[in-house]
Design a protein around this motif. Structure first.
Motif: not given
Length: 402
Positions: A277-281, A318-321, A332-339
């Motif tokens: 699907a192409l949905a807008v966030g 609510s669909i957000r990142y 090892e890991g990397l959690i990159q926080f985002v807007t």
């Protein structure tokens, strides 16, 4: 008459949508059919682990959906006729048709070779379990010292390269990326990624667009060659082609155009979720193909279908990142926080804590399939609109958000 709901595809989004609908609607009022070619759930976010030689926990659907009323139909989808409201499938008993009143299209995506010469013949993919198993067998057969190149510097490519390098430190693993390594990450994230790839001995080829794949390596746009006994192609995903054979309104690339409730803008009895699907966030940006997008899309579609059938207000999920979670091997890991619209911010979690965080996210995604209401009460309601759905404008009084 029972309202017939058919869900196509039992990946994260299709399985979650089917389970959530079963929790929202009375079994006497609807039939819920989930169509999938395999009898167990595939944790797609772990396929790089499978390829690197790890065994994944089996998750059979008959256990996950026991007692819910969801009927699993083991079959391949061969066509969808949205005018006749039928789906053509082929299973063990041969071809047949399934009629629906509401369709949830969740066929997802597969690998995309980008039309690069030689890729389809010589490269391995990680978008499916059969592909991961083939890669697993090929890597296991490689003697020490042989070269492996991963093409693609996104999340899948980074996870694949680090997982393989950690599991097989005797191999010469390299990563070819179109831009700079981790160029979408924050400065802290980029520095940590570089530190881990250096420690694992991964050779990085930056600004290296691959223009051809051969049995013994890849060719870069500037004419350089990178030797490889095994090439792993991870440059992106292509949506399942079935939708192209329908009259559904599609975006460029083949994704189904949906509104904010995941309902097709051209056919109100069809909902599409996940990579299909192409949905807008947030900020009007299209949601990216990912589990992080797909699961809340499935929640939204299921809740909207249930609300429209029961005559209640359509809720909005609510669909957000919040973050991008990247495993860099098992340690090892990397959690990159985002807007909210998926842009990196300065904060990032790294090291062992990030690896544990990512593991929790993976387990949580699998848990959400078996627990589609997210731990909330099921709140089953009786269906009042039993007949085939009317056009979207007829539901206007029920479209207010809860």
């Amino acid at each position: 008459m029972q309202h017939r709901i058919v869900v196509l595809g039992a990946g994260y989004t299709g399985a979650v949508a089917a389970g959530r609908l079963a929790k929202r609607l009375h079994r006497e009022d609807v039939t819920l059919t989930l169509v999938n070619p395999e009898p167990d759930f595939v944790e797609r976010v772990r396929l790089h682990q499978l390829a690197a030689g790890q065994d994944l926990r089996p998750r059979p659907f008959d256990e996950m959906f026991a007692g819910t009323g969801v009927e699993l139909r083991l079959a391949e989808v061969t066509a969808v006729d949205v005018e006749r409201r039928t789906v053509a499938v082929t299973g063990a008993d041969g071809p047949t048709e399934l009629a629906y009143d509401t369709l949830v299209y969740a066929l997802g995506s597969g690998w995309n070779d980008g039309g690069v010469p030689g890729t389809a013949v010589h490269a391995h993919e990680l978008s499916s379990r059969p592909g991961a198993r083939r890669l697993r067998d090929r890597l296991a057969a490689l003697p020490a010292g042989r070269p492996v190149v991963v093409v693609g510097g996104g999340l899948t490519g980074v996870e694949a390269a680090t997982e393989i390098a950690e599991a097989r430190p005797d191999l010469a693993v390299s990563l070819a990326t179109h831009g700079a390594l981790g160029d979408w990450l924050s400065a802290k994230g980029r520095a940590h990624l570089r530190k881990v790839t250096d420690r694992l001995g991964i050779e990085i080829h930056e600004h290296a667009a691959v223009t051809a794949v051969a049995a013994d390596g890849v060719t870069i746009a500037d004419g350089r060659t990178v030797p490889a006994d095994v090439t792993v192609w991870t440059t992106g995903f292509a949506v399942h082609p079935i939708a192209r054979g329908t009259t559904l309104e599609l975006a460029e690339g083949g994704r189904i155009v949906v509104d904010g409730t995941m309902r097709s803008v051209s056919h109100p009895d069809v909902y599409a979720v996940g990579d299909a699907a192409l949905a807008v966030g947030p900020q009007g940006k299209p949601l990216r193909m990912s589990c992080a997008s797909g699961v809340p899309m499935a929640w939204q579609a299921a809740d909207a279908i249930a609300a429209r059938l029961t005559g209640t207000k359509v809720p909005r999920v609510s669909i957000r990142y919040f973050q991008q979670c990247i495993s860099l091997g098992r340690k090892e890991g990397l959690i990159q926080f985002v807007t909210a619209d998926d842009r990196s911010v300065d904060r990032a979690l790294t090291g062992r804590p990030a690896a544990l965080y990512k593991e929790l996210i993976c387990k949580g995604a699998a848990w959400s399939v078996a627990n589609p209401t997210g731990g909330m009460p099921s709140r089953r309601r009786r269906v009042v609109h039993r007949n085939t759905p009317t056009p979207a404008h007829a539901h206007a009084p029920a479209e207010a958000t809860a």
